[in-house]
Write an enzyme that holds these catalytic residues in place. Structure first.
Site, PDB file in Angstrom:
ATOM      1  N   ASP A   6     156.808  -7.482  12.847  1.00  0.00           N
ATOM      2  CA  ASP A   6     155.586  -7.047  12.164  1.00  0.00           C
ATOM      3  C   ASP A   6     155.414  -7.955  10.953  1.00  0.00           C
ATOM      4  O   ASP A   6     156.066  -7.772   9.921  1.00  0.00           O
ATOM      5  CB  ASP A   6     155.717  -5.577  11.751  1.00  0.00           C
ATOM      6  CG  ASP A   6     154.578  -5.118  10.851  1.00  0.00           C
ATOM      7  OD1 ASP A   6     153.499  -5.756  10.879  1.00  0.00           O
ATOM      8  OD2 ASP A   6     154.766  -4.130  10.120  1.00  0.00           O
ATOM      9  N   VAL A   7     154.558  -8.958  11.092  1.00  0.00           N
ATOM     10  CA  VAL A   7     154.421 -10.003  10.081  1.00  0.00           C
ATOM     11  C   VAL A   7     153.327  -9.631   9.094  1.00  0.00           C
ATOM     12  O   VAL A   7     152.139  -9.598   9.447  1.00  0.00           O
ATOM     13  CB  VAL A   7     154.103 -11.362  10.736  1.00  0.00           C
ATOM     14  CG1 VAL A   7     154.027 -12.451   9.664  1.00  0.00           C
ATOM     15  CG2 VAL A   7     155.143 -11.712  11.799  1.00  0.00           C
ATOM     16  N   ASN A   9     151.805 -10.096   4.860  1.00  0.00           N
ATOM     17  CA  ASN A   9     151.604 -11.178   3.900  1.00  0.00           C
ATOM     18  C   ASN A   9     152.816 -11.406   3.010  1.00  0.00           C
ATOM     19  O   ASN A   9     153.065 -12.535   2.585  1.00  0.00           O
ATOM     20  CB  ASN A   9     150.385 -10.881   3.031  1.00  0.00           C
ATOM     21  CG  ASN A   9     149.088 -10.966   3.806  1.00  0.00           C
ATOM     22  OD1 ASN A   9     148.659 -12.042   4.187  1.00  0.00           O
ATOM     23  ND2 ASN A   9     148.465  -9.825   4.066  1.00  0.00           N
ATOM     24  N   ASP A 108     148.084  -5.952  13.112  1.00  0.00           N
ATOM     25  CA  ASP A 108     148.846  -4.818  12.592  1.00  0.00           C
ATOM     26  C   ASP A 108     148.075  -3.516  12.751  1.00  0.00           C
ATOM     27  O   ASP A 108     148.642  -2.464  13.061  1.00  0.00           O
ATOM     28  CB  ASP A 108     149.219  -5.051  11.132  1.00  0.00           C
ATOM     29  CG  ASP A 108     148.013  -5.305  10.228  1.00  0.00           C
ATOM     30  OD1 ASP A 108     146.971  -5.781  10.718  1.00  0.00           O
ATOM     31  OD2 ASP A 108     148.114  -5.022   9.017  1.00  0.00           O
TER      32      ASP A 108
END
Length: 254
Positions: A6-7, A9, A108
């Site tokens: 889960d990338v 910022n 997301d």
């Protein structure tokens, strides 16, 4: 065994999943610039629980940071010999993205609404406390939109960086509403305004749709806000990762 990314910022939440979540880690999104540097971060974590490269058969990713996607793709192929699966709203089924521009919905948020529907029902609202706070509304089984708010830490850092004398402060929800010092003033002004603003927004949504929604909070800061208002009763730290699993299982069945 699946490796889930889960990338965000600021951070990447990495989950190891096989029938259940075996481990979850957080690494800095800007802490690597190549697939080999990423490997150097994750190898000791996986090795510590005796997981080798041959144990991973899928890499699933939701990313709001396009600059790292190529690195993650290279990492999946080089070290696990699999093609990374990226969450995308245009690839889902059994849920309509009832918004003006479905292709613009962040990965997301797609993951969150998939998890909301599966685990919390056809009428649910997810509030993800990250660098930005995203509010996602699932109504009658479809994603109908939501809102985006600057995150609490983002607001605090903006205030700190734009003013000469205001200090950085910790996240703390105070039980009073008139600050007697600068730190209290900032905590009340930012945190309570955000929380009570969201509370009113939730009431407006339920009134607008004449529906009682199941409300779920997630994200790193979300845990510290559980229970501060009645609406923040359910905290699901794995909401986005669960959505990655839902997407992958949907992807496998295509």
């Amino acid at each position: 065994m699946r490796l889930l990314f889960d990338v965000g910022n600021t951070h990447i939440v990495v989950g190891l999943y096989e029938n259940q979540f075996l481990s979850v880690w957080r690494i800095g999104t800007q802490s690597f610039e190549t697939e080999d540097e990423l490997y150097s971060h994750l190898f000791p974590l996986l090795n510590r629980i005796n997981i080798g490269e041959k144990d991973i058969n899928a890499v699933v990713i939701s990313s709001v940071v396009p600059s790292v996607n190529y690195i993650l793709s290279r990492y999946a192929k080089k070290y696990y010999n699999v093609d990374a699966v990226f969450v995308s709203g245009i690839k889902i089924k059994d849920m309509k993205l009832d918004v003006d521009y479905p292709k613009e919905v962040g990965a997301d948020r797609v993951a969150n609404v998939l998890a909301l529907k599966k685990y919390y029902g056809n009428n649910a609202i997810g509030i993800d406390f990250g660098t930005a706070i995203t509010i996602d509304v699932v109504y009658k089984g479809n994603f109908i939109g939501g809102s985006i708010i600057p995150g609490i830490n983002t607001q605090m850092m903006s205030l700190f960086s734009k003013t000469a004398k205001l200090p950085q402060v910790e996240l703390k929800f105070l039980n009073y509403s008139v600050g007697k010092n600068t730190i209290d003033n900032i905590q009340i002004g930012i945190i309570k305004t955000v929380v009570y603003g969201i509370q009113q927004l939730l009431k407006d949504i339920e009134k607008e749709y004449d529906t009682k929604f199941k409300i779920v909070i997630t994200g790193g800061i979300g845990k510290s806000l559980k229970g501060v208002i009645p609406e923040f009763n359910i905290y699901d730290q794995y909401l986005t990762l669960k959505g990655l699993n839902v997407f992958y299982e949907m992807y496998e069945r295509r």
